[in-house]
Design a protein around this motif. Structure first.
Motif, PDB file in Angstrom:
ATOM      1  N   PHE A   1       3.804   6.200   7.527  1.00 20.17           N
ATOM      2  CA  PHE A   1       3.949   6.531   6.058  1.00 20.17           C
ATOM      3  C   PHE A   1       2.738   7.456   5.477  1.00 20.17           C
ATOM      4  CE2 PHE A   1       3.380   5.903   1.521  1.00 20.17           C
ATOM      5  CZ  PHE A   1       4.483   6.202   1.018  1.00 20.17           C
ATOM      6  N   THR A   2       1.377   7.022   5.639  1.00 18.97           N
ATOM      7  CA  THR A   2       0.240   7.610   5.206  1.00 18.97           C
ATOM      8  C   THR A   2       0.165   9.028   5.580  1.00 18.97           C
ATOM      9  OG1 THR A   2      -0.797   5.467   4.746  1.00 18.97           O
ATOM     10  CG2 THR A   2      -2.232   7.363   4.758  1.00 18.97           C
ATOM     11  N   SER A   3       0.355   9.231   7.066  1.00 20.65           N
ATOM     12  CA  SER A   3       0.345  10.401   7.556  1.00 20.65           C
ATOM     13  C   SER A   3       1.388  11.463   6.747  1.00 20.65           C
ATOM     14  CB  SER A   3       0.511  10.309   9.097  1.00 20.65           C
ATOM     15  OG  SER A   3       1.905  10.214   9.309  1.00 20.65           O
ATOM     16  N   TYR A   4       2.277  10.952   6.449  1.00 17.85           N
ATOM     17  CA  TYR A   4       3.450  12.132   5.891  1.00 17.85           C
ATOM     18  C   TYR A   4       2.904  12.207   4.275  1.00 17.85           C
ATOM     19  CZ  TYR A   4       6.627  12.057   9.700  1.00 17.85           C
ATOM     20  OH  TYR A   4       7.256  12.290  11.235  1.00 17.85           O
ATOM     21  N   ALA A   5       2.460  11.154   3.852  1.00 22.47           N
ATOM     22  CA  ALA A   5       1.880  11.253   2.407  1.00 22.47           C
ATOM     23  C   ALA A   5       1.011  12.483   2.434  1.00 22.47           C
ATOM     24  CB  ALA A   5       1.343   9.947   2.014  1.00 22.47           C
ATOM     25  N   ARG A   6      -0.235  12.550   3.479  1.00 26.36           N
ATOM     26  CA  ARG A   6      -0.995  13.397   3.539  1.00 26.36           C
ATOM     27  C   ARG A   6      -0.229  14.851   3.832  1.00 26.36           C
ATOM     28  NH1 ARG A   6      -3.950   9.961   7.279  1.00 26.36           N
ATOM     29  NH2 ARG A   6      -5.354   8.703   6.071  1.00 26.36           N
ATOM     30  N   ILE A   7       0.696  14.824   4.571  1.00 29.58           N
ATOM     31  CA  ILE A   7       1.325  16.169   4.740  1.00 29.58           C
ATOM     32  C   ILE A   7       1.966  16.658   3.685  1.00 29.58           C
ATOM     33  CG2 ILE A   7       3.444  17.119   6.088  1.00 29.58           C
ATOM     34  CD1 ILE A   7       2.837  15.540   8.532  1.00 29.58           C
TER      35      ILE A   7
ATOM     36  N   GLU B   1      10.640  16.410  -5.274  1.00 25.83           N
ATOM     37  CA  GLU B   1      10.985  16.514  -3.934  1.00 25.83           C
ATOM     38  C   GLU B   1      10.037  15.769  -3.001  1.00 25.83           C
ATOM     39  OE1 GLU B   1      12.558  19.501  -6.472  1.00 25.83           O
ATOM     40  OE2 GLU B   1      10.657  18.997  -5.912  1.00 25.83           O
ATOM     41  N   SER B   2       8.759  15.967  -2.959  1.00 31.83           N
ATOM     42  CA  SER B   2       7.663  15.426  -2.096  1.00 31.83           C
ATOM     43  C   SER B   2       8.037  13.785  -2.480  1.00 31.83           C
ATOM     44  CB  SER B   2       6.294  15.512  -2.398  1.00 31.83           C
ATOM     45  OG  SER B   2       6.112  17.011  -2.271  1.00 31.83           O
ATOM     46  N   LEU B   3       7.857  13.399  -3.639  1.00 34.56           N
ATOM     47  CA  LEU B   3       7.965  11.886  -3.925  1.00 34.56           C
ATOM     48  C   LEU B   3       9.479  11.366  -3.313  1.00 34.56           C
ATOM     49  CD1 LEU B   3       6.766  11.877  -7.517  1.00 34.56           C
ATOM     50  CD2 LEU B   3       5.536  11.214  -5.380  1.00 34.56           C
ATOM     51  N   ARG B   4      10.245  12.255  -3.386  1.00 35.76           N
ATOM     52  CA  ARG B   4      11.820  11.642  -2.958  1.00 35.76           C
ATOM     53  C   ARG B   4      11.724  11.407  -1.408  1.00 35.76           C
ATOM     54  NH1 ARG B   4      15.662  10.478  -5.722  1.00 35.76           N
ATOM     55  NH2 ARG B   4      15.047  11.660  -7.410  1.00 35.76           N
ATOM     56  N   LEU B   5      11.164  12.575  -0.563  1.00 33.98           N
ATOM     57  CA  LEU B   5      11.098  12.503   0.873  1.00 33.98           C
ATOM     58  C   LEU B   5      10.249  11.411   1.078  1.00 33.98           C
ATOM     59  CD1 LEU B   5      10.323  16.179   2.230  1.00 33.98           C
ATOM     60  CD2 LEU B   5      12.070  14.600   2.765  1.00 33.98           C
TER      61      LEU B   5
ATOM     62  N   PRO C   1       0.793  -1.327   0.138  1.00 35.68           N
ATOM     63  CA  PRO C   1       0.097   0.036   0.008  1.00 35.68           C
ATOM     64  C   PRO C   1       0.804   1.168   0.113  1.00 35.68           C
ATOM     65  CG  PRO C   1      -0.109  -1.136   2.284  1.00 35.68           C
ATOM     66  CD  PRO C   1       0.813  -2.143   1.207  1.00 35.68           C
ATOM     67  N   MET C   2       2.042   1.086   0.636  1.00 29.94           N
ATOM     68  CA  MET C   2       2.777   2.500   0.459  1.00 29.94           C
ATOM     69  C   MET C   2       3.380   2.721  -0.824  1.00 29.94           C
ATOM     70  SD  MET C   2       5.108   1.131   3.945  1.00 29.94           S
ATOM     71  CE  MET C   2       5.925   2.375   4.366  1.00 29.94           C
ATOM     72  N   VAL C   3       3.661   1.789  -1.593  1.00 31.13           N
ATOM     73  CA  VAL C   3       4.214   1.817  -2.786  1.00 31.13           C
ATOM     74  C   VAL C   3       3.199   2.238  -3.765  1.00 31.13           C
ATOM     75  CG1 VAL C   3       5.074   0.743  -5.011  1.00 31.13           C
ATOM     76  CG2 VAL C   3       6.078   0.397  -2.907  1.00 31.13           C
ATOM     77  N   ALA C   4       1.706   1.892  -3.453  1.00 31.33           N
ATOM     78  CA  ALA C   4       0.666   2.436  -4.167  1.00 31.33           C
ATOM     79  C   ALA C   4       0.410   3.554  -3.991  1.00 31.33           C
ATOM     80  CB  ALA C   4      -0.433   1.426  -3.787  1.00 31.33           C
ATOM     81  N   ILE C   5       0.485   4.138  -2.888  1.00 38.12           N
ATOM     82  CA  ILE C   5       0.315   5.641  -2.555  1.00 38.12           C
ATOM     83  C   ILE C   5       1.419   6.626  -3.300  1.00 38.12           C
ATOM     84  CG2 ILE C   5       0.411   7.470  -0.682  1.00 38.12           C
ATOM     85  CD1 ILE C   5      -0.732   5.209   1.328  1.00 38.12           C
ATOM     86  N   HIS C   6       2.517   6.067  -3.207  1.00 34.86           N
ATOM     87  CA  HIS C   6       3.737   6.816  -3.717  1.00 34.86           C
ATOM     88  C   HIS C   6       3.435   6.964  -5.339  1.00 34.86           C
ATOM     89  CE1 HIS C   6       7.483   7.675  -5.256  1.00 34.86           C
ATOM     90  NE2 HIS C   6       7.866   8.395  -4.079  1.00 34.86           N
ATOM     91  N   ALA C   7       2.961   5.879  -5.964  1.00 27.26           N
ATOM     92  CA  ALA C   7       2.624   5.896  -7.481  1.00 27.26           C
ATOM     93  C   ALA C   7       1.527   6.709  -7.772  1.00 27.26           C
ATOM     94  CB  ALA C   7       2.358   4.480  -7.958  1.00 27.26           C
TER      95      ALA C   7
ATOM     96  N   MET D   1       1.237   9.819 -10.077  1.00 31.40           N
ATOM     97  CA  MET D   1       0.111  10.204 -11.085  1.00 31.40           C
ATOM     98  C   MET D   1      -0.594  11.346 -11.027  1.00 31.40           C
ATOM     99  SD  MET D   1      -1.513   6.321 -11.916  1.00 31.40           S
ATOM    100  CE  MET D   1      -0.992   5.595 -10.252  1.00 31.40           C
ATOM    101  N   GLU D   2      -0.743  12.007  -9.758  1.00 29.08           N
ATOM    102  CA  GLU D   2      -1.372  13.162  -9.386  1.00 29.08           C
ATOM    103  C   GLU D   2      -0.670  14.405  -9.679  1.00 29.08           C
ATOM    104  OE1 GLU D   2      -3.017  12.642  -5.564  1.00 29.08           O
ATOM    105  OE2 GLU D   2      -4.639  11.286  -6.100  1.00 29.08           O
ATOM    106  N   GLY D   3       0.654  14.133 -10.124  1.00 26.45           N
ATOM    107  CA  GLY D   3       1.652  15.131 -10.276  1.00 26.45           C
ATOM    108  C   GLY D   3       2.298  16.055  -9.203  1.00 26.45           C
TER     109      GLY D   3
END
Length: 233
Positions: free
Chosen positions: A114-120, A91-95, A75-81, A85-87
């Motif tokens: 990880f999900t919480s940081y993805a939202r941030i 820098e965000s993707l690398r972090l 699920p972490m890789v899926a969120i990253h992908a 895809m959402e542009g």
């Protein structure tokens, strides 16, 4: 690893199904446009996935994950992908990739964290991420300079004052035009929960890192966050 591949395949199938639905809708409104739109969307999705894969490949350790880790990684890789895809900015993707790498290094994958940081990080501009990196470096420099002060309170005040002063000098005018723009920039960062404000006697604000900021740095090393400060896009 099979579970991770199966999960990413399901995500890809869902994306392609969504593309087909969008193409059908557009095709019903604009005759002969559906196929063109579908092709463009598929191409865009493929490019975004490639961007995600490239960043993850650069940042994640080469060590093969255990079956349990692979299940947590899916699920972490899926969120990253999805964010790619959402542009989202590189820098965000690398972090985010470094958050995964940091968790792996510490021996515990935490998808919820990880999900919480993805939202941030979702929707953050390059200039905001560059500012975070600059702020961290200023704070580290200020802490080193203040080590000789005996009082803990004096040290804290000195670090806060020195870091904020250095931050303004580094970001104005390379990143923002003036102090008003700097305040607006850090007001937007305040909403992430990464920073805390301290009111000053003059009625202004000084900033200091929150515990969330320190945790992100432990995982992703904000010191290495770089970017072209003259390009705030």
């Amino acid at each position: 690893m099979k579970k991770l591949k199966a999960f990413t395949k399901r995500m890809r199938d869902k994306d392609e199904a969504a593309v087909a639905v969008v193409a059908d809708i557009i095709g019903s409104v604009l005759p002969y446009g559906g196929n063109v739109i579908a092709f463009a969307l598929k191409k865009g999705l493929a490019i975004a996935r490639s961007r995600s894969v490239a960043i993850l490949s650069e940042e994640l350790p080469a060590k093969k994950p255990t079956p349990e880790q692979a299940e947590q990684l899916a699920p972490m890789v899926a969120i990253h992908a999805r964010m790619a895809m959402e542009g989202e900015a590189d820098e965000s993707l690398r972090l985010l990739a470094r958050v995964i790498a940091g968790q792996l290094e510490q021996g515990e994958l935490l998808p919820a964290e990880f999900t919480s940081y993805a939202r941030i990080l979702s929707g953050m501009r390059q200039v905001e991420i560059v500012a975070l990196g600059e702020f961290y470096r200023c704070w580290q420099d200020a802490e080193r300079e203040a080590t000789q002060l005996a009082s803990l309170e004096e040290r804290g005040n000195a670090v806060e004052l020195s870091a904020n002063k250095a931050m303004a000098e580094r970001l104005i005018p390379r990143v923002v035009a003036d102090h008003g723009e700097l305040k607006a920039l850090f007001s937007s960062l305040m909403r992430t929960g990464l920073l805390i404000t301290t009111p000053t006697a003059s009625g202004g604000d000084r900033y200091r890192p929150a515990s969330l900021f320190h945790r992100l740095n432990q995982l992703a090393s904000l010191e290495v966050v770089e970017g072209n400060p003259s390009d705030p896009a």
